[in-house]
Write a protein that holds these residues in place. Sequence first.
Motif, PDB file in Angstrom:
ATOM      1  N   ILE A 246      21.144   2.891   7.086  1.00 28.96           N
ATOM      2  CA  ILE A 246      22.395   3.025   7.832  1.00 28.96           C
ATOM      3  C   ILE A 246      22.078   2.797   9.306  1.00 28.96           C
ATOM      4  O   ILE A 246      20.993   3.157   9.782  1.00 28.96           O
ATOM      5  CB  ILE A 246      23.011   4.435   7.650  1.00 28.96           C
ATOM      6  CG1 ILE A 246      23.154   4.781   6.172  1.00 28.96           C
ATOM      7  CG2 ILE A 246      24.359   4.541   8.345  1.00 28.96           C
ATOM      8  CD1 ILE A 246      23.502   6.242   5.927  1.00 28.96           C
ATOM      9  N   GLN A 247      23.021   2.219  10.022  1.00 27.76           N
ATOM     10  CA  GLN A 247      22.872   2.055  11.458  1.00 27.76           C
ATOM     11  C   GLN A 247      23.864   2.962  12.161  1.00 27.76           C
ATOM     12  O   GLN A 247      25.076   2.850  11.968  1.00 27.76           O
ATOM     13  CB  GLN A 247      23.099   0.590  11.877  1.00 27.76           C
ATOM     14  CG  GLN A 247      22.626   0.279  13.288  1.00 27.76           C
ATOM     15  CD  GLN A 247      21.114   0.390  13.445  1.00 27.76           C
ATOM     16  OE1 GLN A 247      20.365   0.135  12.506  1.00 27.76           O
ATOM     17  NE2 GLN A 247      20.675   0.768  14.646  1.00 27.76           N
ATOM     18  N   ARG A 248      23.362   3.886  12.963  1.00 31.18           N
ATOM     19  CA  ARG A 248      24.216   4.814  13.720  1.00 31.18           C
ATOM     20  C   ARG A 248      24.046   4.539  15.213  1.00 31.18           C
ATOM     21  O   ARG A 248      23.229   5.152  15.886  1.00 31.18           O
ATOM     22  CB  ARG A 248      23.840   6.260  13.413  1.00 31.18           C
ATOM     23  CG  ARG A 248      24.161   6.682  11.983  1.00 31.18           C
ATOM     24  CD  ARG A 248      23.811   8.137  11.757  1.00 31.18           C
ATOM     25  NE  ARG A 248      24.329   8.625  10.481  1.00 31.18           N
ATOM     26  CZ  ARG A 248      24.147   9.863  10.022  1.00 31.18           C
ATOM     27  NH1 ARG A 248      23.461  10.742  10.742  1.00 31.18           N
ATOM     28  NH2 ARG A 248      24.668  10.228   8.860  1.00 31.18           N
ATOM     29  N   GLY A 249      24.822   3.585  15.703  1.00 30.03           N
ATOM     30  CA  GLY A 249      24.663   3.188  17.093  1.00 30.03           C
ATOM     31  C   GLY A 249      23.320   2.527  17.298  1.00 30.03           C
ATOM     32  O   GLY A 249      22.993   1.522  16.656  1.00 30.03           O
ATOM     33  N   ASN A 250      22.506   3.088  18.181  1.00 34.57           N
ATOM     34  CA  ASN A 250      21.164   2.561  18.424  1.00 34.57           C
ATOM     35  C   ASN A 250      20.117   3.194  17.524  1.00 34.57           C
ATOM     36  O   ASN A 250      18.929   2.901  17.657  1.00 34.57           O
ATOM     37  CB  ASN A 250      20.771   2.793  19.893  1.00 34.57           C
ATOM     38  CG  ASN A 250      21.657   2.014  20.848  1.00 34.57           C
ATOM     39  OD1 ASN A 250      22.124   0.919  20.523  1.00 34.57           O
ATOM     40  ND2 ASN A 250      21.888   2.575  22.025  1.00 34.57           N
ATOM     41  N   GLN A 251      20.550   4.073  16.628  1.00 36.46           N
ATOM     42  CA  GLN A 251      19.610   4.805  15.785  1.00 36.46           C
ATOM     43  C   GLN A 251      19.682   4.325  14.339  1.00 36.46           C
ATOM     44  O   GLN A 251      20.757   4.141  13.778  1.00 36.46           O
ATOM     45  CB  GLN A 251      19.904   6.304  15.842  1.00 36.46           C
ATOM     46  CG  GLN A 251      19.679   6.930  17.202  1.00 36.46           C
ATOM     47  CD  GLN A 251      20.062   8.391  17.213  1.00 36.46           C
ATOM     48  OE1 GLN A 251      21.193   8.750  17.508  1.00 36.46           O
ATOM     49  NE2 GLN A 251      19.095   9.248  16.903  1.00 36.46           N
ATOM     50  N   ALA A 252      18.503   4.149  13.752  1.00 35.25           N
ATOM     51  CA  ALA A 252      18.416   3.795  12.333  1.00 35.25           C
ATOM     52  C   ALA A 252      18.436   5.070  11.499  1.00 35.25           C
ATOM     53  O   ALA A 252      17.990   6.134  11.945  1.00 35.25           O
ATOM     54  CB  ALA A 252      17.137   3.009  12.069  1.00 35.25           C
ATOM     55  N   ALA A 253      18.963   4.952  10.294  1.00 34.63           N
ATOM     56  CA  ALA A 253      19.028   6.108   9.394  1.00 34.63           C
ATOM     57  C   ALA A 253      18.834   5.637   7.965  1.00 34.63           C
ATOM     58  O   ALA A 253      19.086   4.474   7.630  1.00 34.63           O
ATOM     59  CB  ALA A 253      20.358   6.844   9.542  1.00 34.63           C
ATOM     60  N   VAL A 254      18.351   6.547   7.116  1.00 36.68           N
ATOM     61  CA  VAL A 254      18.163   6.274   5.690  1.00 36.68           C
ATOM     62  C   VAL A 254      18.782   7.428   4.911  1.00 36.68           C
ATOM     63  O   VAL A 254      18.516   8.597   5.213  1.00 36.68           O
ATOM     64  CB  VAL A 254      16.673   6.130   5.330  1.00 36.68           C
ATOM     65  CG1 VAL A 254      16.499   5.976   3.821  1.00 36.68           C
ATOM     66  CG2 VAL A 254      16.054   4.942   6.044  1.00 36.68           C
TER      67      VAL A 254
END
Length: 335
Positions: A246-254
């Motif tokens: 997942i992409q949360r703005g400038n932050q990557a997430a899984v």
Amino acid sequence: MIGTYIKERRSWIGFFLVQQLLLFLVVFVDTTIPFSSILYINFLSALLFLVFFFVRFQKESAFYRELQERDTSLDGEPMAEAESPFQKVVHTHLTKQVEQYKQEASRHRTELEQEKDDLMSWVHEVKTPLTAMHLMIDRIEDERMKTQLTYEWLRIHLLLDRQLHQKRMPFIKNDLYVEHVALEPLLFTEIRSLQSWCLQKGIGFDVEVTGPPVLSDAKWLAFIFRQLLTNAVKYSDSGDIIIRSIQRGNQAAVAVTDFGRGISPQDLPRIFDKGFTATGGFHQNHSATGMGLYLAKKAADSLLIELEAVSDPGSGTTFTLTFPEPNAFVRLTSM
């Protein structure tokens, strides 16, 4: 501080007031003494007492004010120099006490390090017969027996791995090596290690992780995913476990989603607490230790990763790892 000092010296103040009242009593008894003279004497003595009280307050409170504002850690700055005899008694006693605590802390730290080294050595020694056992299990022709033994071997392996990381956790800041980590190969490595367990339960994985590598510590990040994946497999009966980036703005997430029993609403806020093993009927497991998610959360916090969980009881649970922005590692690498 002034209020505390007044309470400390209330006997002085009381004695002075008694003296003043005694002078008024003398005037009342002996009428030959002019009242104005006694009033003048009382005024001068009160003025002198106030000056004396203020000067003593400045001198005596300085030591205790520095003592109050002093860093309470054992390695803090040295105490202020004592002037009065009573201050020297306090200074000497506290200095001796701090030195004693330092010696005890050093001894406990040495014992803790020794215990950690002994346990880690034991874990590494146990891995040798475990490796030999795994090779012997591979030669078993009875598939049912082979699957059951492999599952039990995997449980022992995961428990030893968790114990090893639990002992390393207090020293995790000294064990970090931040680099660019590709998430997909790391996830597939962890999934392959759970293959026999997943085959036994009829569980598969649907993985779709895209995007550039993230800045993290590969070893500890693998440990976090290991806890989440084993948790997902443990509480799922069949079906696929979905892993998505997942992409949360400038932050990557899984996000790791299972379709198992889920977590009850009253338990959800406490699942990362140490030793918590659930109170409802969704995650009850007598073999659970309540340490897996706790250690995963601790490791995630050290890596500046935000670990969250949402769950629908009876439908499944989603754990989401949100990685920090790259500039956040300026603080992490400066530890």
